[in-house]
Scaffold this motif. Structure first.
Motif: not given
Length: 175
Positions: A65-66, A123-124, A138-140, A146-147
């Motif tokens: 599920x993320x 990204x998730x 905005x996603x860049x 790393x996360x």
């Protein structure tokens, strides 16, 4: 008169034979095309790739599920002239159960509400944070390995709703 009549029947018979030959040829060609399309579908050359990837995506989405919001680490940066904006945002993001690692200022100017900067592996988490915020950000993607995420607040950023802790503090003071 018999000559014309015989020639007419002969011509009609030839037309009839040609017509039958054309119909049989068209039916055989249609069957051959149908056979080729069926073989291409069975072998996966046509159609099955798109359908299979949708099924695989659905199966993956139901299996994983993320990330949990507590597992997503966020750094918050104020790219505006408004003092304390990143601190207030960190309280709101923390109330959404995300882990806030650092708060600071940014020198870049952002016109919109904000920007979430993430690496390929984050990204998730970035999508989860973006869905949790009441504003469009905005996603860049950058090259970080790393996360961790950077939430950079822009000029159109509005403070997040206050946590329910304000009401509880009043109740404790009364009781």
């Amino acid at each position: 008169m018999g000559y014309v009549r015989t020639a007419g029947m002969s011509t009609a018979a030839r037309r009839s034979r040609r017509r039958a030959a054309l119909v049989i040829t068209a039916v055989l060609v249609a069957l051959l095309v149908a056979l080729l399309v069926a073989m291409a579908y069975v072998r996966g050359w046509v159609g099955s790739e798109d359908e299979g990837s949708d099924d695989a995506t659905t199966a993956t989405a139901t299996q994983a599920p993320g990330p949990d919001p507590a597992d997503v680490v966020v750094n918050i940066f104020n790219a505006t002239d408004r003092a304390g904006l990143a601190g207030r945002a960190s309280e709101g993001v923390g109330a959404l159960d995300f882990t806030v690692d650092g708060v600071g200022n940014s020198s870049e100017a952002i016109e919109g509400a904000g920007r979430i900067v993430h690496g390929p592996t984050g990204l998730e988490g970035a999508e989860l944070l973006a869905e949790s915020l009441p504003q469009d950000v905005e996603l860049v993607q950058d090259e970080r390995e790393d996360e961790t995420l950077d939430l950079v607040l822009g000029n159109a950023w509005e403070d997040l709703p206050t946590p329910e802790g304000d009401g509880e503090g009043d109740a404790e003071g009364d009781g």
